[in-house]
Design an enzyme around this catalytic site. Structure first.
Site, PDB file in Angstrom:
ATOM      1  N   ARG A 175       0.829  -1.209   0.000  1.00 18.25           N
ATOM      2  CA  ARG A 175       0.000   0.000   0.000  1.00 18.25           C
ATOM      3  C   ARG A 175       0.866   1.262   0.000  1.00 18.25           C
ATOM      4  O   ARG A 175       0.432   2.324  -0.408  1.00 18.25           O
ATOM      5  CB  ARG A 175      -0.858  -0.061   1.271  1.00 18.25           C
ATOM      6  CG  ARG A 175      -2.139   0.635   1.204  1.00 18.25           C
ATOM      7  CD  ARG A 175      -3.111   0.067   2.191  1.00 18.25           C
ATOM      8  NE  ARG A 175      -2.881   0.512   3.553  1.00 18.25           N
ATOM      9  CZ  ARG A 175      -3.818   0.438   4.497  1.00 18.25           C
ATOM     10  NH1 ARG A 175      -5.003  -0.060   4.228  1.00 18.25           N
ATOM     11  NH2 ARG A 175      -3.578   0.849   5.712  1.00 18.25           N
ATOM     12  N   LYS A 190      10.913  -0.822   6.473  1.00 20.11           N
ATOM     13  CA  LYS A 190      11.252  -1.489   7.730  1.00 20.11           C
ATOM     14  C   LYS A 190      10.023  -2.264   8.194  1.00 20.11           C
ATOM     15  O   LYS A 190       9.099  -1.717   8.785  1.00 20.11           O
ATOM     16  CB  LYS A 190      11.678  -0.498   8.821  1.00 20.11           C
ATOM     17  CG  LYS A 190      12.394  -1.232   9.941  1.00 20.11           C
ATOM     18  CD  LYS A 190      12.081  -0.751  11.336  1.00 20.11           C
ATOM     19  CE  LYS A 190      10.829  -1.262  11.957  1.00 20.11           C
ATOM     20  NZ  LYS A 190      10.764  -2.682  12.284  1.00 20.11           N
ATOM     21  N   SER A 192       7.966  -5.115  10.490  1.00 21.23           N
ATOM     22  CA  SER A 192       8.042  -5.481  11.905  1.00 21.23           C
ATOM     23  C   SER A 192       9.014  -6.644  12.082  1.00 21.23           C
ATOM     24  O   SER A 192       9.111  -7.524  11.227  1.00 21.23           O
ATOM     25  CB  SER A 192       6.657  -5.896  12.389  1.00 21.23           C
ATOM     26  OG  SER A 192       6.762  -6.546  13.623  1.00 21.23           O
ATOM     27  N   CYS A 299      -6.553  -2.717  12.592  1.00 28.04           N
ATOM     28  CA  CYS A 299      -6.844  -1.361  13.062  1.00 28.04           C
ATOM     29  C   CYS A 299      -8.292  -0.976  12.793  1.00 28.04           C
ATOM     30  O   CYS A 299      -8.811  -0.053  13.399  1.00 28.04           O
ATOM     31  CB  CYS A 299      -5.916  -0.393  12.368  1.00 28.04           C
ATOM     32  SG  CYS A 299      -5.958  -0.619  10.602  1.00 28.04           S
ATOM     33  N   GLU A 396      -7.924   0.242  21.960  1.00 33.80           N
ATOM     34  CA  GLU A 396      -8.033  -0.922  21.072  1.00 33.80           C
ATOM     35  C   GLU A 396      -7.687  -2.184  21.849  1.00 33.80           C
ATOM     36  O   GLU A 396      -6.588  -2.270  22.409  1.00 33.80           O
ATOM     37  CB  GLU A 396      -6.949  -0.818  20.005  1.00 33.80           C
ATOM     38  CG  GLU A 396      -7.283  -0.100  18.763  1.00 33.80           C
ATOM     39  CD  GLU A 396      -6.063  -0.140  17.826  1.00 33.80           C
ATOM     40  OE1 GLU A 396      -6.272  -0.427  16.664  1.00 33.80           O
ATOM     41  OE2 GLU A 396      -4.928   0.127  18.265  1.00 33.80           O
TER      42      GLU A 396
HETATM   43  P1  NAP Z   1       3.962  -0.606  16.549  1.00 29.78           P
HETATM   44  O1  NAP Z   1       4.500  -1.193  17.784  1.00 29.78           O
HETATM   45  O2  NAP Z   1       3.751   0.842  16.474  1.00 29.78           O
HETATM   46  O3  NAP Z   1       4.925  -1.085  15.397  1.00 29.78           O
HETATM   47  C1  NAP Z   1       4.764  -0.684  14.039  1.00 29.78           C
HETATM   48  C2  NAP Z   1       6.127  -0.589  13.392  1.00 29.78           C
HETATM   49  O4  NAP Z   1       6.882   0.433  14.023  1.00 29.78           O
HETATM   50  C3  NAP Z   1       6.947  -1.875  13.521  1.00 29.78           C
HETATM   51  O5  NAP Z   1       7.715  -2.044  12.351  1.00 29.78           O
HETATM   52  C4  NAP Z   1       7.840  -1.560  14.702  1.00 29.78           C
HETATM   53  O6  NAP Z   1       9.026  -2.305  14.696  1.00 29.78           O
HETATM   54  C5  NAP Z   1       8.125  -0.089  14.438  1.00 29.78           C
HETATM   55  N1  NAP Z   1       8.617   0.679  15.580  1.00 29.78           N
HETATM   56  C6  NAP Z   1       8.395   0.476  16.903  1.00 29.78           C
HETATM   57  N2  NAP Z   1       9.021   1.431  17.620  1.00 29.78           N
HETATM   58  C7  NAP Z   1       9.660   2.246  16.737  1.00 29.78           C
HETATM   59  C8  NAP Z   1      10.478   3.403  16.854  1.00 29.78           C
HETATM   60  N3  NAP Z   1      10.771   3.944  18.035  1.00 29.78           N
HETATM   61  N4  NAP Z   1      10.954   3.973  15.726  1.00 29.78           N
HETATM   62  C9  NAP Z   1      10.669   3.450  14.522  1.00 29.78           C
HETATM   63  N5  NAP Z   1       9.907   2.358  14.343  1.00 29.78           N
HETATM   64  C10 NAP Z   1       9.397   1.773  15.437  1.00 29.78           C
HETATM   65  O7  NAP Z   1       2.561  -1.252  16.148  1.00 29.78           O
HETATM   66  P2  NAP Z   1       2.208  -2.793  16.039  1.00 29.78           P
HETATM   67  O8  NAP Z   1       1.935  -3.323  17.379  1.00 29.78           O
HETATM   68  O9  NAP Z   1       3.196  -3.502  15.188  1.00 29.78           O
HETATM   69  O10 NAP Z   1       0.881  -2.713  15.167  1.00 29.78           O
HETATM   70  C11 NAP Z   1      -0.367  -2.592  15.739  1.00 29.78           C
HETATM   71  C12 NAP Z   1      -0.864  -1.165  15.636  1.00 29.78           C
HETATM   72  O11 NAP Z   1      -0.894  -0.768  14.273  1.00 29.78           O
HETATM   73  C13 NAP Z   1      -2.275  -1.039  16.123  1.00 29.78           C
HETATM   74  O12 NAP Z   1      -2.417   0.130  16.902  1.00 29.78           O
HETATM   75  C14 NAP Z   1      -3.079  -0.889  14.838  1.00 29.78           C
HETATM   76  O13 NAP Z   1      -4.292  -0.221  15.011  1.00 29.78           O
HETATM   77  C15 NAP Z   1      -2.140  -0.153  13.972  1.00 29.78           C
HETATM   78  N6  NAP Z   1      -2.480  -0.348  12.578  1.00 29.78           N
HETATM   79  C16 NAP Z   1      -2.998   0.716  11.904  1.00 29.78           C
HETATM   80  C17 NAP Z   1      -3.373   0.559  10.584  1.00 29.78           C
HETATM   81  C18 NAP Z   1      -3.955   1.702   9.824  1.00 29.78           C
HETATM   82  O14 NAP Z   1      -3.972   1.635   8.628  1.00 29.78           O
HETATM   83  N7  NAP Z   1      -4.404   2.754  10.468  1.00 29.78           N
HETATM   84  C19 NAP Z   1      -3.190  -0.663   9.937  1.00 29.78           C
HETATM   85  C20 NAP Z   1      -2.652  -1.729  10.651  1.00 29.78           C
HETATM   86  C21 NAP Z   1      -2.292  -1.541  11.985  1.00 29.78           C
HETATM   87  P3  NAP Z   1       9.177  -3.702  15.479  1.00 29.78           P
HETATM   88  O15 NAP Z   1       7.898  -4.466  15.290  1.00 29.78           O
HETATM   89  O16 NAP Z   1      10.326  -4.342  14.805  1.00 29.78           O
HETATM   90  O17 NAP Z   1       9.401  -3.326  16.910  1.00 29.78           O
END
Ligand code: NAP
Length: 495
Positions: A175, A190, A192, A299, A396
């Protein structure tokens, strides 16, 4: 060591070459400088599927240089050439859909059928933006004096840093990368650390499709270090992020220093409003899909199911019957529709939210505890008599828990629905056309499903209001996030 189970699952790959366990920088598969790795595990079994490099600042700096150098040649190619590369990438994703789906199920846990659905959805962004590449039109503005001509050009913003979550290991990448490459940007992805294998396989297919080395790079490992490197670089002109609101805010703040363009797809708190005048079957089917897809880990998953008093008991009974039939298990097993949660922390969060709700007066209609399968499996759950003060309504839950909140009037439902900082998706179920319009317009959300629980598609703009994000992905609007407008004034034409 990879376990025997993981080896057997991997042996199911038709093209074993797609299992990559190195980062991709400048078209080369590379390890981290210090040789450190991170394990990628199957959440359904705990098996280690692969070890991938734990990369950080140095590797990301290399990827940025490579993307920066490639930007000049890639952005100079004609739209038609870029379009053909993307179309080829789309064809390769589709012809490897079983393998990509298997990787998604292995590292993320969603059932294979759902993973296949994600591959089709993810591929569709590449196909759509292969087409859009040829439609990035500028404008000619009627001039303010006869010796001038005024133009607006749309040009690629430059190098893009794309940070993506684990819940859609392919689609959240395509996307972003689809529109970025279509308009001439180059990208550092990058993924996850939980789900890098799908990203690496997709990147391999991009190379095979003729997308030049350096146009698409993949680094993973130490997220804050990689993030800082992207944020600090003056060569990176755009950050696009999907993930939690907390990390999104950090990235937005960190982009200020170099004034980068930012788009954010963050967390939601989706209301799903079932009115007395809803078609019961449609409402149950829609709520089930909106809530339990990906075991509640999207999400746009319904986070609060608001049910009007007149239909509350009937709806609760019908939903319970439907949820009882959801088969939980390893996503590779035929018939399973609910996989595990991504990790232990996710299960603990669900437990905390359920305990909080029951301690404040909610009743468990179904489930409410860890599944007997162990690992990170949780029983599909329905909670009754939930109110807006409970944690499960405020944040959430990101798990298979459907909280039912009774309400009396349309006005009250809208008030409850909007009483949150999130504003991503909302759903309403009603047979009344005037009510559909009234409520859709009143909801402070970026996406509204009316009598429909699955609304995401590559052809429509996806994104949130309020603290759910900035910008839109997919559709004709999605490409604007990667373009810069340039106004050109040609003067003295009659000299
Ligand atoms: P997350 O913890 O924010 O992680 C997302 C990405 O950010 C991962 O690649 C993570 O890396 C990275 N990341 C974490 N800390 C970082 C930092 N300090 N600097 C740069 N990158 C960093 O979220 P998640 O738990 O993976 O995903 C769930 C969340 O995503 C939920 O809140 C969901 O609602 C949201 N989401 C939103 C949408 C939308 O379109 N609005 C779609 C899908 C999901 P690592 O995993 O390697 O730590």
């Amino acid at each position: 060591m990879m376990s025997t189970d993981a080896q057997a699952a991997i042996a199911r790959l038709r093209d074993s070459g797609l299992l990559k366990s190195k980062g991709l920088v400048g078209g080369k598969w590379v390890d981290s400088y210090d040789g450190k790795t991170v394990q990628v595990q199957n959440p359904a079994t705990g098996d280690v599927i692969a070890n991938v490099p734990c990369m950080g600042k140095r590797e990301t700096d290399d990827a940025i240089s490579s993307a920066y150098n490639t930007f000049y040649s890639w952005s100079k190619r004609t739209a038609s050439e870029r379009s053909k590369c993307l179309r080829k990438w789309y064809d390769l994703i589709v012809s490897h859909k079983e393998d990509l789906a298997l990787l998604i199920t292995l590292e993320q846990g969603k059932p294979l059928k759902e993973a296949l659905g994600e591959v089709s959805y993810g591929a569709a962004f590449i196909e759509f933006f292969a087409e859009e590449a040829k439609r990035i039109y500028g404008d000619i503005i009627p001039p303010t004096s006869s010796d001038r001509r005024l133009f607006v050009l749309k040009q690629p913003v430059g190098v893009v840093g794309a940070i993506t979550p684990w819940n859609f290991p392919l689609a959240m990448i395509t996307r972003k990368v689809g529109p970025a490459l279509a308009c001439g940007c180059t990208v550092i992805v990058k993924p996850s650390e939980y789900t890098p294998l799908t990203a690496l396989a997709a990147a391999d297919l991009a190379l095979q499709a003729g997308i030049p080395p350096g146009a698409l790079n993949v680094v993973m490992g130490n997220a804050p270090d990689i993030g800082d490197s992207l944020l600090q670089s003056t060569q990176v002109r755009k950050i696009t992020f999907t993930g939690s609101t907390a990390v999104g805010k950090k990235l937005m703040a960190g982009s200020a220093n170099t004034v980068k363009k930012v788009s954010l797809e963050l967390g939601g708190n989706a209301p799903c409003i079932v009115f007395d005048d809803a078609d019961l079957d449609v409402a149950v089917k829609g709520s089930l899909a909106a809530k339990f897809r990906n075991s509640g880990q999207t999400c746009v998953c319904a986070n609060r199911i608001l049910v009007q008093e007149g239909i509350y008991d009937e709806f609760a009974n019908a939903l319970t019957k439907a949820v009882q039939n959801l088969q939980v298990g390893n996503g590779l097993v035929e018939g399973v529709v609910q996989g595990p949660l991504i990790n232990e922390a996710a299960v603990e969060k669900v437990e905390k939210f359920v305990n909080d709700a029951t301690s404040k007066g909610a009743n468990v209609i179904l489930g409410g505890k860890r599944h007997s399968l162990g690992m990170t499996f949780y029983e599909p759950t329905i909670l009754g008599n939930v109110n807006s003060e409970m944690l499960v309504s405020r944040e959430e839950v990101f798990g298979p828990v459907a909280p039912l909140l009774p309400f009396k009037t349309e006005e009250e439902a809208i008030k409850i629905a909007n009483d949150t900082n999130a504003g991503l998706a909302a759903y309403i179920f009603t047979k009344s056309i005037p009510r559909s319009w009234r409520v859709s317009e009143a909801l402070e959300y970026g996406l509204v499903g009316v009598n429909e629980g699955l609304i995401s598609t590559e052809v429509a703009p996806f994104g949130g209001a309020k603290q759910s994000g900035l910008g839109r992905e997919g559709s004709k609007y999605g490409i604007d996030e990667y373009l810069e407008l340039k106004y050109v004034c040609m003067g003295n034409l009659e000299a």
